[in-house]
Design a protein around this motif. Structure first.
Motif, PDB file in Angstrom:
ATOM      1  N   GLY A   1      -6.694  -5.028   0.252  1.00  0.00           N
ATOM      2  CA  GLY A   1      -6.256  -3.725   0.743  1.00  0.00           C
ATOM      3  C   GLY A   1      -6.138  -2.711  -0.377  1.00  0.00           C
ATOM      4  O   GLY A   1      -6.809  -2.801  -1.407  1.00  0.00           O
ATOM      5  N   MET A   2      -5.252  -1.751  -0.196  1.00  0.00           N
ATOM      6  CA  MET A   2      -5.080  -0.672  -1.161  1.00  0.00           C
ATOM      7  C   MET A   2      -4.652  -1.188  -2.533  1.00  0.00           C
ATOM      8  O   MET A   2      -5.090  -0.678  -3.556  1.00  0.00           O
ATOM      9  CB  MET A   2      -4.055   0.347  -0.650  1.00  0.00           C
ATOM     10  CG  MET A   2      -4.568   1.178   0.502  1.00  0.00           C
ATOM     11  SD  MET A   2      -6.079   2.092   0.120  1.00  0.00           S
ATOM     12  CE  MET A   2      -5.523   3.211  -1.125  1.00  0.00           C
ATOM     13  N   HIS A   3      -3.808  -2.190  -2.557  1.00  0.00           N
ATOM     14  CA  HIS A   3      -3.348  -2.705  -3.846  1.00  0.00           C
ATOM     15  C   HIS A   3      -4.510  -3.334  -4.622  1.00  0.00           C
ATOM     16  O   HIS A   3      -4.635  -3.155  -5.842  1.00  0.00           O
ATOM     17  CB  HIS A   3      -2.206  -3.703  -3.662  1.00  0.00           C
ATOM     18  CG  HIS A   3      -1.446  -3.944  -4.914  1.00  0.00           C
ATOM     19  ND1 HIS A   3      -0.524  -3.060  -5.406  1.00  0.00           N
ATOM     20  CD2 HIS A   3      -1.503  -4.958  -5.806  1.00  0.00           C
ATOM     21  CE1 HIS A   3      -0.032  -3.526  -6.543  1.00  0.00           C
ATOM     22  NE2 HIS A   3      -0.608  -4.674  -6.809  1.00  0.00           N
ATOM     23  N   GLY A   4      -5.365  -4.023  -3.917  1.00  0.00           N
ATOM     24  CA  GLY A   4      -6.558  -4.578  -4.542  1.00  0.00           C
ATOM     25  C   GLY A   4      -7.465  -3.488  -5.097  1.00  0.00           C
ATOM     26  O   GLY A   4      -8.062  -3.641  -6.162  1.00  0.00           O
ATOM     27  N   LEU A   5      -7.553  -2.374  -4.377  1.00  0.00           N
ATOM     28  CA  LEU A   5      -8.351  -1.254  -4.859  1.00  0.00           C
ATOM     29  C   LEU A   5      -7.767  -0.668  -6.138  1.00  0.00           C
ATOM     30  O   LEU A   5      -8.509  -0.263  -7.033  1.00  0.00           O
ATOM     31  CB  LEU A   5      -8.443  -0.162  -3.787  1.00  0.00           C
ATOM     32  CG  LEU A   5      -9.330  -0.467  -2.596  1.00  0.00           C
ATOM     33  CD1 LEU A   5      -9.244   0.681  -1.583  1.00  0.00           C
ATOM     34  CD2 LEU A   5     -10.764  -0.687  -3.023  1.00  0.00           C
ATOM     35  N   ARG A   6      -6.443  -0.624  -6.239  1.00  0.00           N
ATOM     36  CA  ARG A   6      -5.806  -0.137  -7.465  1.00  0.00           C
ATOM     37  C   ARG A   6      -6.171  -1.019  -8.655  1.00  0.00           C
ATOM     38  O   ARG A   6      -6.498  -0.534  -9.730  1.00  0.00           O
ATOM     39  CB  ARG A   6      -4.283  -0.102  -7.318  1.00  0.00           C
ATOM     40  CG  ARG A   6      -3.744   1.082  -6.572  1.00  0.00           C
ATOM     41  CD  ARG A   6      -2.226   1.025  -6.448  1.00  0.00           C
ATOM     42  NE  ARG A   6      -1.514   0.883  -7.706  1.00  0.00           N
ATOM     43  CZ  ARG A   6      -1.155   1.895  -8.501  1.00  0.00           C
ATOM     44  NH1 ARG A   6      -1.465   3.124  -8.171  1.00  0.00           N
ATOM     45  NH2 ARG A   6      -0.493   1.671  -9.617  1.00  0.00           N
ATOM     46  N   HIS A   7      -6.116  -2.325  -8.448  1.00  0.00           N
ATOM     47  CA  HIS A   7      -6.471  -3.252  -9.525  1.00  0.00           C
ATOM     48  C   HIS A   7      -7.952  -3.118  -9.897  1.00  0.00           C
ATOM     49  O   HIS A   7      -8.306  -3.153 -11.070  1.00  0.00           O
ATOM     50  CB  HIS A   7      -6.151  -4.696  -9.128  1.00  0.00           C
ATOM     51  CG  HIS A   7      -4.698  -5.017  -9.219  1.00  0.00           C
ATOM     52  ND1 HIS A   7      -4.105  -5.440 -10.377  1.00  0.00           N
ATOM     53  CD2 HIS A   7      -3.711  -4.963  -8.290  1.00  0.00           C
ATOM     54  CE1 HIS A   7      -2.816  -5.631 -10.160  1.00  0.00           C
ATOM     55  NE2 HIS A   7      -2.555  -5.343  -8.897  1.00  0.00           N
TER      56      HIS A   7
ATOM     57  N   PHE B   1      -6.830   5.233   8.813  1.00  0.00           N
ATOM     58  CA  PHE B   1      -7.320   4.662   7.558  1.00  0.00           C
ATOM     59  C   PHE B   1      -7.507   3.160   7.683  1.00  0.00           C
ATOM     60  O   PHE B   1      -8.502   2.617   7.219  1.00  0.00           O
ATOM     61  CB  PHE B   1      -6.388   4.965   6.385  1.00  0.00           C
ATOM     62  CG  PHE B   1      -6.850   4.303   5.125  1.00  0.00           C
ATOM     63  CD1 PHE B   1      -7.868   4.859   4.366  1.00  0.00           C
ATOM     64  CD2 PHE B   1      -6.306   3.092   4.720  1.00  0.00           C
ATOM     65  CE1 PHE B   1      -8.336   4.223   3.222  1.00  0.00           C
ATOM     66  CE2 PHE B   1      -6.764   2.451   3.582  1.00  0.00           C
ATOM     67  CZ  PHE B   1      -7.778   3.027   2.836  1.00  0.00           C
ATOM     68  N   SER B   2      -6.558   2.485   8.292  1.00  0.00           N
ATOM     69  CA  SER B   2      -6.640   1.026   8.420  1.00  0.00           C
ATOM     70  C   SER B   2      -7.896   0.603   9.165  1.00  0.00           C
ATOM     71  O   SER B   2      -8.582  -0.339   8.760  1.00  0.00           O
ATOM     72  CB  SER B   2      -5.397   0.481   9.136  1.00  0.00           C
ATOM     73  OG  SER B   2      -4.277   0.615   8.313  1.00  0.00           O
TER      74      SER B   2
END
Length: 61
Positions: free
Chosen positions: A24-30, A6-7
């Protein structure tokens, strides 16, 4: 898909669209939460989509 695969895949996609390396993934959540809010979703809907414990946690984030 494992984390390493995935990375690598994410790094190629992120670079292709011009997002910064720190995104990253956290940015996608936001981003997902922002899209839901702009589409008119209720705080409760966003809370449930993100798995937050309360609507207050969603609003504070």
């Amino acid at each position: 898909m494992n984390a390493a695969t995935f990375s690598r895949t994410w790094a190629c996609a992120r670079e292709a669209v011009g997002l910064p390396a720190r995104w990253g993934m956290h940015g996608l959540r936001h981003y997902y939460a922002t899209v839901l809010i702009h589409a008119g979703a209720s705080v409760k809907t966003v809370q449930l989509a993100l798995g937050h414990s309360t609507p207050t946690v969603t609003l504070n984030t």
